[in-house]
Design a protein around this motif. Sequence first.
Motif, PDB file in Angstrom:
ATOM      1  N   ASP A 137       9.961  -4.387 -14.389  1.00 22.64           N
ATOM      2  CA  ASP A 137       9.801  -4.012 -12.984  1.00 22.64           C
ATOM      3  C   ASP A 137       8.882  -2.797 -12.817  1.00 22.64           C
ATOM      4  N   TYR A 138       8.799  -1.965 -13.846  1.00 20.18           N
ATOM      5  CA  TYR A 138       8.019  -0.729 -13.740  1.00 20.18           C
ATOM      6  C   TYR A 138       6.509  -0.980 -13.799  1.00 20.18           C
TER       7      TYR A 138
ATOM      8  N   ASP B  66       7.411   4.147 -10.176  1.00 18.70           N
ATOM      9  CA  ASP B  66       8.518   4.871 -10.804  1.00 18.70           C
ATOM     10  C   ASP B  66       9.386   5.565  -9.758  1.00 18.70           C
ATOM     11  N   THR B  67       8.747   6.206  -8.789  1.00 21.45           N
ATOM     12  CA  THR B  67       9.496   6.902  -7.744  1.00 21.45           C
ATOM     13  C   THR B  67      10.335   5.926  -6.936  1.00 21.45           C
ATOM     14  N   GLY B  68       9.732   4.791  -6.579  1.00 24.05           N
ATOM     15  CA  GLY B  68      10.472   3.805  -5.811  1.00 24.05           C
ATOM     16  C   GLY B  68      11.687   3.275  -6.542  1.00 24.05           C
TER      17      GLY B  68
ATOM     18  N   LEU C  31      16.439   3.325  -6.464  1.00 25.26           N
ATOM     19  CA  LEU C  31      17.411   2.270  -6.739  1.00 25.26           C
ATOM     20  C   LEU C  31      18.363   2.678  -7.861  1.00 25.26           C
ATOM     21  N   LYS C  32      17.844   3.364  -8.869  1.00 24.07           N
ATOM     22  CA  LYS C  32      18.710   3.845  -9.952  1.00 24.07           C
ATOM     23  C   LYS C  32      19.746   4.819  -9.417  1.00 24.07           C
TER      24      LYS C  32
ATOM     25  N   LYS D 299       0.819  -1.213   0.000  1.00 21.90           N
ATOM     26  CA  LYS D 299       0.000   0.000   0.000  1.00 21.90           C
ATOM     27  C   LYS D 299       0.853   1.263   0.000  1.00 21.90           C
ATOM     28  N   LEU D 300       1.971   1.237   0.712  1.00 20.98           N
ATOM     29  CA  LEU D 300       2.856   2.399   0.724  1.00 20.98           C
ATOM     30  C   LEU D 300       3.469   2.648  -0.655  1.00 20.98           C
ATOM     31  N   LEU D 301       3.877   1.581  -1.345  1.00 17.75           N
ATOM     32  CA  LEU D 301       4.417   1.760  -2.696  1.00 17.75           C
ATOM     33  C   LEU D 301       3.334   2.276  -3.642  1.00 17.75           C
ATOM     34  N   LYS D 302       2.116   1.812  -3.461  1.00 14.66           N
ATOM     35  CA  LYS D 302       1.010   2.289  -4.292  1.00 14.66           C
ATOM     36  C   LYS D 302       0.836   3.800  -4.127  1.00 14.66           C
TER      37      LYS D 302
END
Length: 335
Positions: A54-55, A36-38, A42-43, A28-31
């Motif tokens: 993955d996107y 893309d932001t998450g 990592l990038k 839910k937090l990633l949603k």
Amino acid sequence: PKNAYYGYKGAITARDALAMSTNTIAFKLLKDLGIDTGLNYLKEMNFTTLDPADYSAPSIALGGLTNGVTVVEMAKGYATLANKGKYIDKDCVIKIESDEKKYDFSKVKEKKVYSADAAFMMTDMMEGVFKKTVGTAYGVAVDHQIVAGKTGTTEAYNDLWFVGYTPYYTCAVWSGYDNNEKLPDYARNFHKALWKKVMTRIHEGLPSKEFEKPASVEKLSVCEETGLLPRAGCPVITEYFDVGTMPTEYCDQHFYGSNDDYDYNYDADSSDQTDNTTDTDNSENSDNGNTDNSGDSNNTDDNGNSSDDGTDNTGGSDDNGDGNEDDSSYQVDYY
């Protein structure tokens, strides 16, 4: 798909969700944050295994990357949190010399990825993985050191991760077979045991040290269930907040006839803390906000594997030995 435990716990804090591997909360937090932001974080930390697929994969909330993650990159990612949000591109190789040439790799590249506030609060939350009795790494901490980290287990036990850090060092351990076979029952705590042995040895003789709290982070007593300023009748906990995101409204859910506002206090503890982090991932401005953990999610946990997660609520002995402040203010009683 399931969490690392069975049953439904209702509304819980992000802090407890992290300690117990409540994977629905991570989803839910990633949603809310956005895939893309998450992945952009990592990038920024030079993760080389990211795939276009993955996107569009919500499973990345639990570390479910298409191509997984290397152990070195995982260690660098967690070390970024230990280093106050600063990514340091260190390598195991310092220099290479021959009769004809010399290659010097001692120059280190650094860049800011997270704010110091976010890094500290995420670190403080991950201390609960070791300190809370419900934490998935309870009993694995290094004696007399402050430790933060996270476990990771794929649902079929094909991969086991454990990454943890102190103000001195970060250590990442992956356990599994190259042919992706399921790990037998007797080998499912090996990664934790190895991590503790390595970290115990390299911390011998080092004094206990706390992670340095930024001046812009303060403690505040709030209602455990709403995250707002408490009134009479509220179940009260103490949490860290960025000074710019502290709640200003009072809870309206537990007000039982008193006209007096709860007397809340900022934590006045500003003791000298030094951070001598050497070789040592993403937080909201407040880690208190309650989220309902209902629903299912694809469970890989938060440590770079493309399978499903959900059974890593294993513990060990009770030798926390963290030397940190009493964590009773973080214990949550459900009402």
